[in-house]
Design a protein around this motif. Structure first.
Motif, PDB file in Angstrom:
ATOM      1  N   HIS A 110       0.871  -1.174   0.000  1.00  0.00           N
ATOM      2  CA  HIS A 110       0.000   0.000   0.000  1.00  0.00           C
ATOM      3  C   HIS A 110       0.907   1.222   0.000  1.00  0.00           C
ATOM      4  O   HIS A 110       1.742   1.366   0.893  1.00  0.00           O
ATOM      5  CB  HIS A 110      -0.913   0.024   1.219  1.00  0.00           C
ATOM      6  N   ILE A 111       0.738   2.078  -0.980  1.00  0.00           N
ATOM      7  CA  ILE A 111       1.602   3.250  -1.128  1.00  0.00           C
ATOM      8  C   ILE A 111       0.740   4.478  -1.372  1.00  0.00           C
ATOM      9  O   ILE A 111      -0.148   4.455  -2.234  1.00  0.00           O
ATOM     10  CB  ILE A 111       2.595   3.056  -2.302  1.00  0.00           C
ATOM     11  N   LYS A 112       0.975   5.519  -0.596  1.00  0.00           N
ATOM     12  CA  LYS A 112       0.251   6.772  -0.771  1.00  0.00           C
ATOM     13  C   LYS A 112       1.266   7.907  -0.862  1.00  0.00           C
ATOM     14  O   LYS A 112       2.259   7.927  -0.133  1.00  0.00           O
ATOM     15  CB  LYS A 112      -0.703   7.015   0.397  1.00  0.00           C
ATOM     16  N   TYR A 113       0.995   8.839  -1.755  1.00  0.00           N
ATOM     17  CA  TYR A 113       1.923   9.959  -1.904  1.00  0.00           C
ATOM     18  C   TYR A 113       1.219  11.147  -2.549  1.00  0.00           C
ATOM     19  O   TYR A 113       0.224  10.998  -3.257  1.00  0.00           O
ATOM     20  CB  TYR A 113       3.135   9.553  -2.752  1.00  0.00           C
ATOM     21  N   ARG A 114       1.744  12.320  -2.274  1.00  0.00           N
ATOM     22  CA  ARG A 114       1.208  13.548  -2.836  1.00  0.00           C
ATOM     23  C   ARG A 114       2.048  13.951  -4.038  1.00  0.00           C
ATOM     24  O   ARG A 114       3.262  14.084  -3.949  1.00  0.00           O
ATOM     25  CB  ARG A 114       1.226  14.677  -1.804  1.00  0.00           C
ATOM     26  N   ASP A 115       1.382  14.118  -5.166  1.00  0.00           N
ATOM     27  CA  ASP A 115       2.055  14.520  -6.396  1.00  0.00           C
ATOM     28  C   ASP A 115       1.142  15.472  -7.152  1.00  0.00           C
ATOM     29  O   ASP A 115       0.057  15.074  -7.598  1.00  0.00           O
ATOM     30  CB  ASP A 115       2.379  13.290  -7.258  1.00  0.00           C
ATOM     31  N   GLU A 116       1.530  16.717  -7.273  1.00  0.00           N
ATOM     32  CA  GLU A 116       0.687  17.707  -7.946  1.00  0.00           C
ATOM     33  C   GLU A 116       0.384  17.322  -9.385  1.00  0.00           C
ATOM     34  O   GLU A 116      -0.655  17.705  -9.930  1.00  0.00           O
ATOM     35  CB  GLU A 116       1.374  19.079  -7.900  1.00  0.00           C
ATOM     36  N   ARG A 117       1.259  16.549  -9.986  1.00  0.00           N
ATOM     37  CA  ARG A 117       1.064  16.134 -11.387  1.00  0.00           C
ATOM     38  C   ARG A 117       0.230  14.859 -11.501  1.00  0.00           C
ATOM     39  O   ARG A 117      -0.059  14.398 -12.604  1.00  0.00           O
ATOM     40  CB  ARG A 117       2.419  15.947 -12.044  1.00  0.00           C
ATOM     41  N   LYS A 118      -0.165  14.283 -10.378  1.00  0.00           N
ATOM     42  CA  LYS A 118      -1.031  13.100 -10.347  1.00  0.00           C
ATOM     43  C   LYS A 118      -0.458  11.927 -11.152  1.00  0.00           C
ATOM     44  O   LYS A 118      -1.159  11.207 -11.849  1.00  0.00           O
ATOM     45  CB  LYS A 118      -2.436  13.446 -10.871  1.00  0.00           C
ATOM     46  N   ARG A 119       0.838  11.735 -11.030  1.00  0.00           N
ATOM     47  CA  ARG A 119       1.480  10.646 -11.765  1.00  0.00           C
ATOM     48  C   ARG A 119       1.334   9.325 -11.002  1.00  0.00           C
ATOM     49  O   ARG A 119       1.415   9.291  -9.785  1.00  0.00           O
ATOM     50  CB  ARG A 119       2.961  10.948 -11.967  1.00  0.00           C
ATOM     51  N   SER A 120       1.153   8.265 -11.746  1.00  0.00           N
ATOM     52  CA  SER A 120       1.139   6.932 -11.159  1.00  0.00           C
ATOM     53  C   SER A 120       2.455   6.234 -11.488  1.00  0.00           C
ATOM     54  O   SER A 120       2.863   6.178 -12.650  1.00  0.00           O
ATOM     55  CB  SER A 120      -0.020   6.094 -11.712  1.00  0.00           C
ATOM     56  N   PHE A 121       3.098   5.718 -10.457  1.00  0.00           N
ATOM     57  CA  PHE A 121       4.362   5.008 -10.633  1.00  0.00           C
ATOM     58  C   PHE A 121       4.209   3.517 -10.367  1.00  0.00           C
ATOM     59  O   PHE A 121       5.167   2.841 -10.017  1.00  0.00           O
ATOM     60  CB  PHE A 121       5.430   5.600  -9.707  1.00  0.00           C
ATOM     61  N   GLN A 122       3.007   3.016 -10.563  1.00  0.00           N
ATOM     62  CA  GLN A 122       2.754   1.614 -10.240  1.00  0.00           C
ATOM     63  C   GLN A 122       3.593   0.666 -11.090  1.00  0.00           C
ATOM     64  O   GLN A 122       4.159  -0.314 -10.583  1.00  0.00           O
ATOM     65  CB  GLN A 122       1.276   1.285 -10.393  1.00  0.00           C
ATOM     66  N   LEU A 146      10.351   7.203  -5.243  1.00  0.00           N
ATOM     67  CA  LEU A 146       9.477   8.372  -5.127  1.00  0.00           C
ATOM     68  C   LEU A 146      10.289   9.655  -4.960  1.00  0.00           C
ATOM     69  O   LEU A 146       9.985  10.682  -5.591  1.00  0.00           O
ATOM     70  CB  LEU A 146       8.523   8.189  -3.948  1.00  0.00           C
ATOM     71  N   GLU A 147      11.307   9.612  -4.124  1.00  0.00           N
ATOM     72  CA  GLU A 147      12.101  10.813  -3.900  1.00  0.00           C
ATOM     73  C   GLU A 147      12.855  11.228  -5.156  1.00  0.00           C
ATOM     74  O   GLU A 147      13.087  12.418  -5.377  1.00  0.00           O
ATOM     75  CB  GLU A 147      13.044  10.591  -2.724  1.00  0.00           C
ATOM     76  N   ALA A 148      13.235  10.265  -5.970  1.00  0.00           N
ATOM     77  CA  ALA A 148      13.885  10.591  -7.235  1.00  0.00           C
ATOM     78  C   ALA A 148      12.949  11.346  -8.169  1.00  0.00           C
ATOM     79  O   ALA A 148      13.405  12.049  -9.088  1.00  0.00           O
ATOM     80  CB  ALA A 148      14.381   9.317  -7.914  1.00  0.00           C
ATOM     81  N   GLN A 149      11.644  11.231  -7.940  1.00  0.00           N
ATOM     82  CA  GLN A 149      10.642  11.959  -8.719  1.00  0.00           C
ATOM     83  C   GLN A 149      10.193  13.238  -7.998  1.00  0.00           C
ATOM     84  O   GLN A 149       9.154  13.800  -8.321  1.00  0.00           O
ATOM     85  CB  GLN A 149       9.433  11.056  -8.974  1.00  0.00           C
ATOM     86  N   ASN A 150      10.999  13.657  -7.022  1.00  0.00           N
ATOM     87  CA  ASN A 150      10.738  14.893  -6.272  1.00  0.00           C
ATOM     88  C   ASN A 150       9.443  14.816  -5.463  1.00  0.00           C
ATOM     89  O   ASN A 150       8.730  15.805  -5.297  1.00  0.00           O
ATOM     90  CB  ASN A 150      10.710  16.111  -7.201  1.00  0.00           C
ATOM     91  N   ILE A 151       9.147  13.627  -4.952  1.00  0.00           N
ATOM     92  CA  ILE A 151       7.982  13.419  -4.088  1.00  0.00           C
ATOM     93  C   ILE A 151       8.476  13.275  -2.652  1.00  0.00           C
ATOM     94  O   ILE A 151       9.306  12.400  -2.361  1.00  0.00           O
ATOM     95  CB  ILE A 151       7.205  12.168  -4.523  1.00  0.00           C
ATOM     96  N   HIS A 152       7.975  14.126  -1.779  1.00  0.00           N
ATOM     97  CA  HIS A 152       8.481  14.173  -0.408  1.00  0.00           C
ATOM     98  C   HIS A 152       7.375  14.087   0.643  1.00  0.00           C
ATOM     99  O   HIS A 152       7.590  14.430   1.798  1.00  0.00           O
ATOM    100  CB  HIS A 152       9.308  15.440  -0.208  1.00  0.00           C
TER     101      HIS A 152
END
Length: 329
Positions: free
Chosen positions: A41-53, A182-188
């Motif tokens: 289960h993975i949750k993250y905030r991304d303004e661009r709404k990208r899915s990295f599944q 996720l952090e490599a995609q600037n998601i913090h």
């Protein structure tokens, strides 16, 4: 990979697939799936709404192909059948290096060469009849991480029939690798959970910290406590789920690599909090083997970790111990 024998962590709120609304009006991505013999289960905030599944599934599959003892074609399985192995991916070396650290620091309470004993007691990929006699003395000669030597290129056995099993640490490593993706995609702002091992960064969209629940081992459907988790990882080892009874004896998957015996202590679960999940995952089983008083002494000089331990007293009542770093959580 490690089977989901523990589900001690209950995440609040419940997970869903896709986007989940938050009180701030923004949306948080939420991904769920199966990998490594368990769920994530993975949750993250991304303004661009990208899915990295797809990227996450690919990463977890790569780790599984390197470290799973349940796959005969994995790197670790290839090494277990031979005397040496040249690394084919970065995962094997990374987990081996951390394993050496935990083995050294716990004076052998954590030992990833315990596989012969794990299998003999009826756990692991090679199934034996439940309750079969285990000749501990004959198997202990094949347990000992000191017989493993390695560098950044390859790993070698110093003794035949020594085999590695990273099930007690590899899932924590997987959590860290997904967090790094996720952090490599600037998601913090994220929460990553795989098979009950979890790591968070930042806060949820509503400005609140992630809330994590620890299960009551005497009443597994109930929570014992809830804690907040920010910029940290937590993992749990316990002996009350992955177990069975045969011939009047209870068999548990947690085995003391020094004695070869299954742990029969008063401890029920050990939850470790650390900066990263591989550290927490490596030490949780070791702490279980060490016992409460030894863990207390160990943590006097290890302020980088906290623990929440559930155990039973002589009357069978549930007791808790937690380090000072958890008091405000």
């Amino acid at each position: 990979m490690k089977a989901p024998f523990l589900l001690l962590l209950v995440f609040i709120p419940a997970f869903g697939q896709g986007q989940v609304g938050a009180s701030s009006g923004e949306q948080m991505m939420s991904l769920t799936g199966e990998a490594q013999g368990t769920t994530y289960h993975i949750k993250y905030r991304d303004e661009r709404k990208r899915s990295f599944q797809k990227e996450m599934d690919s990463l977890l599959a790569d780790i599984d192909k390197s470290l799973s003892i349940y796959r005969p074609d994995s790197e670790i399985s290839q090494f277990n059948r031979s005397m040496s192995h040249r690394f084919m991916s970065p995962h094997f070396y990374a987990v081996l290096k951390k394993s050496a650290e935990v083995f050294r620091d716990t004076k052998g309470a954590f030992d990833p060469t315990v596989l012969p004993l794990v299998e003999a007691y009826g756990f692991g990929p090679t199934k034996r009849p439940k309750g079969a006699f285990v000749n501990v003395d004959s198997l202990l000669q094949y347990v000992g991480f000191q017989y493993i030597s390695f560098d950044s290129v390859s790993v070698v056995k110093q003794k035949a029939n020594i085999r590695l099993d990273f099930n007690s640490i590899a899932q924590g490593y997987s959590v860290d690798q997904v967090a790094a993706l996720l952090e490599a995609q600037n998601i913090h702002q994220y929460m990553v959970e795989i098979g009950g091992e979890v790591r968070t960064k930042g806060q949820k969209n509503d400005g609140q910290p992630w809330a994590i629940g620890i299960e009551n081992p005497l009443h597994p459907a109930k929570l014992q406590t809830k804690l907040t988790l920010t910029n940290r990882a937590m993992t749990t080892a316990g002996n009350y789920r992955n177990r069975y009874e045969a011939n009047g004896q209870v068999f548990s998957h947690i085995i003391n690599p020094k004695t070869g015996e299954m742990e029969q202590s008063s401890l029920l679960s050990v939850t470790v909090f650390a900066e990263d999940a591989i550290t927490a995952d490596g030490y949780d089983t070791a702490f279980f083997v060490m016992g409460l008083e030894a863990v207390k002494q160990f943590l006097i000089t290890r302020k980088d970790m906290d623990v929440y331990i559930l155990y039973s007293d002589d009357a069978g009542r549930l007791k808790t111990f937690s380090t000072n770093g958890l008091k405000n959580l």
